[in-house]
Scaffold this motif. Structure first.
Motif, short mmCIF file in Angstrom:
data_model
loop_
_atom_site.label_atom_id
_atom_site.label_comp_id
_atom_site.label_asym_id
_atom_site.label_seq_id
_atom_site.Cartn_x
_atom_site.Cartn_y
_atom_site.Cartn_z
N HIS A 14 33.15 46.44 50.61
CA HIS A 14 32.31 46.03 49.34
C HIS A 14 33.04 47.98 48.19
CE1 HIS A 14 32.00 43.69 45.59
NE2 HIS A 14 31.95 42.32 46.19
N GLU A 15 31.71 48.97 49.08
CA GLU A 15 32.06 50.39 48.17
C GLU A 15 33.43 50.07 48.83
OE1 GLU A 15 29.28 51.14 47.71
OE2 GLU A 15 29.24 52.74 47.08
N SER A 16 34.26 50.19 50.01
CA SER A 16 35.66 50.62 49.68
C SER A 16 36.93 50.27 48.62
CB SER A 16 36.05 50.33 51.27
OG SER A 16 36.59 48.93 50.69
N GLN A 17 36.00 49.94 48.22
CA GLN A 17 36.85 48.95 46.97
C GLN A 17 36.95 49.37 45.44
OE1 GLN A 17 39.42 47.06 47.25
NE2 GLN A 17 38.74 47.82 49.07
N SER A 18 34.98 50.02 45.79
CA SER A 18 34.79 50.81 44.76
C SER A 18 34.98 52.65 44.37
CB SER A 18 33.13 50.11 43.92
OG SER A 18 32.32 51.04 45.77
N ARG A 19 34.67 53.11 45.39
CA ARG A 19 35.20 54.40 46.50
C ARG A 19 36.72 54.62 45.71
NH1 ARG A 19 31.34 57.77 45.32
NH2 ARG A 19 30.40 58.77 47.25
N GLY A 39 35.61 48.47 40.44
CA GLY A 39 35.78 48.50 41.81
C GLY A 39 35.41 47.09 42.67
N HIS A 40 34.39 47.37 42.35
CA HIS A 40 33.59 45.55 42.95
C HIS A 40 34.01 45.14 42.40
CE1 HIS A 40 30.71 47.84 45.25
NE2 HIS A 40 29.68 48.93 44.94
N ALA A 41 34.01 45.18 41.04
CA ALA A 41 34.48 43.46 40.19
C ALA A 41 35.85 43.57 40.69
CB ALA A 41 34.62 44.76 38.74
N ILE A 71 33.44 53.31 36.28
CA ILE A 71 35.89 53.04 37.65
C ILE A 71 34.52 52.37 39.17
CG2 ILE A 71 37.30 54.52 39.07
CD1 ILE A 71 37.63 55.89 36.24
N HIS A 72 33.32 53.20 39.14
CA HIS A 72 32.81 52.78 40.39
C HIS A 72 32.93 50.95 40.31
CE1 HIS A 72 30.80 53.12 44.13
NE2 HIS A 72 29.99 52.14 43.57
N GLU A 73 32.15 50.62 39.24
CA GLU A 73 32.11 49.31 39.17
C GLU A 73 33.22 48.50 38.92
OE1 GLU A 73 28.86 48.67 40.43
OE2 GLU A 73 28.10 50.43 40.38
MG MG Z 1 28.79 50.80 45.16
#
Ligand code: MG
Length: 520
Positions: free
Chosen positions: A315-320, A289-291, A285-287
């Motif tokens: 970017h990390e905000s979207q995955s988190r 978010g990045h994608a 799910i984390h990845e």
């Molecule tokens: Mg990440």
């Protein structure tokens, strides 16, 4: 004249299809030249993805040489005198629209960085990075920091030198932060930590004394069949809205990652440890978010310098956001319980949705950053941030690093590593001379909560999660963050979309709402 973003926004909603993003002839000429740099990065991304997934291991040597050569070529093209001259000229133009200004901002920044660092320093950092990585692996395996120490010493020296070449206003560490997160400063991070640290402490004490969120859960030990977990992850990805097969791939790699090769080719990976299935599930799910960020960038930005996410922290905000605010929520575990049961029924038995929620949200002070929960995670970053700052200031020497690490660990998390492998040697980042990267993880967590808080004002997020209807959430993120690509610098993007810059109060609110009020 209305500013062009308005025109573009209309086009975006399909009302003025023929509006072009790039009209200025000078900018068009610049885009013609920068397209080659984009093409090289396109190839490098694909080569990188391949190296981590399907490349036969013996291919590594030649792949490394080819990657090095193409990276240098991209650097040469960035410093092509014709491009430098045109970008310089365009930066003095008035009346450019936001997209055009974005192109000039991104390219000016690459040129400035490429010019600032002497080739000899770049070369030595690259060579040292290679050797240091080997030494770090060896040191970690032998649990012996002394093997890595001379490399760490040299890395600090070179990074301090790099900071001087790059320039800064207040603190040399700012120059290094800016490489990963445009415009981020020590002042910003000090403020972020000063607000979130006491709240983390308050929440952690309460959680540990109360025991509702367990420190350990039996499912962490439960072994699963990889094929079952893969089917479950794939089904979740499809429900979240990942265009698997058409614009995406889902593969296995040693370290999970996302590669945006192009806006229509964004690939993710996961790994299967064979036990503790939440790692693979939440990692996926984390990845995602990045994608999703890369997939929802405005297609008219294809092949331009704006066609990727703007920074490591955003970017990390979207995955988190997807991993924590969605994947670790009550609504998610409730909605997806039947699906998890369908695929992993054998190890789940009669465990109910609430129990899955408690399993997804174990909280315990631990030694290892990558295994940390969302309450304690930022303390791991605070430790690294403090030590990096001291090293760049010249106040902490490589030889004193392990002791400083252990003391700080004990002070922040109440645990002390027994050896160096579980302590100062656990992360790969320093061996790659990536000093200044760690703070982007905390920035990601803080901005994820900021997005969540603003989204909550407009959407009933968890109603949609319960309905497994993720479209409104995807649309919100597309409109506020994704479709802009790198058009705006990170702080400007936040200000335009949410009316404020980095605001850590939202993260404090999120932690309290979830762990004290148990509302999420
Ligand atoms: Mg990440």
């Amino acid at each position: 004249m209305p500013t062009s973003p308005l025109i573009i926004r209309q086009a975006y909603h399909g009302r003025a299809e023929n509006t072009m993003s790039f009209q200025n002839p000078l900018v068009k000429e610049i885009l013609g030249l920068s397209r080659r740099i984009w093409a090289l990065h396109h190839a490098l991304s694909l080569m990188g993805w391949d190296a981590e997934t399907y490349m036969p291991p013996r291919g590594l040597e030649e792949r490394s040489i080819a990657t090095g050569e193409l990276t240098m070529l991209a650097q040469e093209l960035t410093l092509n005198p014709k491009l430098v001259e045109l970008v310089d000229k365009a930066s003095r133009l008035e009346g450019l629209n936001d997209y055009e200004r974005g192109v000039i901002r991104v390219l000016s920044r690459s040129i400035r960085i490429a010019k600032a660092l002497p080739p000899s320093l770049v070369g030595e950092l690259a060579r040292l990075g290679q050797e240091a990585r080997g030494a770090w692996l060896e040191a970690k395996k032998r649990n012996d920091y002394s093997v890595f120490k001379p490399y760490m010493e040299r890395i600090i020296e070179l990074e301090r030198e790099a900071a001087e070449h790059l320039g800064y206003e207040e603190h040399p560490y700012d120059a290094l932060l800016d490489l990963y997160e445009e415009g981020l400063t020590t002042r910003d991070m000090d403020r972020v930590f000063s607000i979130i640290e006491p709240v983390i402490r308050e929440v952690l004490d309460k959680v540990l004394s109360e025991g509702y969120y367990p420190q350990k859960h039996p499912l962490e030990e439960a072994r699963y069949c990889e094929e079952d977990a893969r089917r479950l992850n794939e089904e979740i990805l499809r429900i979240l809205g990942y265009p698997l097969g058409e614009r995406g791939r889902f593969d296995v790699s040693a370290h999970p990652f996302t590669t945006g090769i192009g806006i229509d080719d964004v690939r993710i990976t996961t790994r299967y440890e064979g036990y503790d299935f939440k790692r693979s599930l939440l990692g996926t799910i984390h990845e995602f978010g990045h994608a999703l960020y890369e997939l929802q960038i405005d297609k008219r930005l294809k092949t331009t310098p704006l066609s990727g996410g703007v920074s490591a922290g955003i970017h990390e905000s979207q995955s988190r956001f997807w991993e924590n605010m969605i994947g670790r929520s009550k609504a998610f575990t409730q909605a997806f319980h039947p699906l998890i049961k369908k695929h992993l029924g054998r190890i789940l038995g009669d465990i109910d949705a609430e129990e899955i929620y408690r399993y997804f949200n174990t909280v315990r002070p631990s030694l290892i950053r990558t295994e940390a929960d969302e309450v304690t995670y930022n303390l791991h970053i605070l430790l690294r941030y403090r030590l990096e700052k001291l090293m760049i200031e010249g106040e902490l020497k490589a030889g004193d690093l392990p002791e400083a690490w252990n003391d700080e660990m004990e002070r922040l998390l109440g645990v002390r590593p027994k050896g160096h492998a579980d302590g100062v040697l656990q992360d790969i980042h320093w061996s790659m001379a990536s000093i200044g990267y760690f703070p982007t993880y905390t920035l990601g967590n803080v901005v994820a909560a900021q997005v969540w808080s603003h989204m909550s004002g407009e959407l009933n997020i968890y109603e949609h999660v319960l309905d497994m209807d993720f479209k409104p959430i995807r649309r919100y993120l597309e409109e506020k963050v994704h479709h802009w690509g790198s058009t705006y610098a990170p702080k400007e993007l936040l200000k335009r979309s949410f009316g404020e810059e980095i605001n850590p109060e939202h993260f404090a609110e999120y932690l309290r709402r979830k762990y004290l009020d148990k509302k999420i």
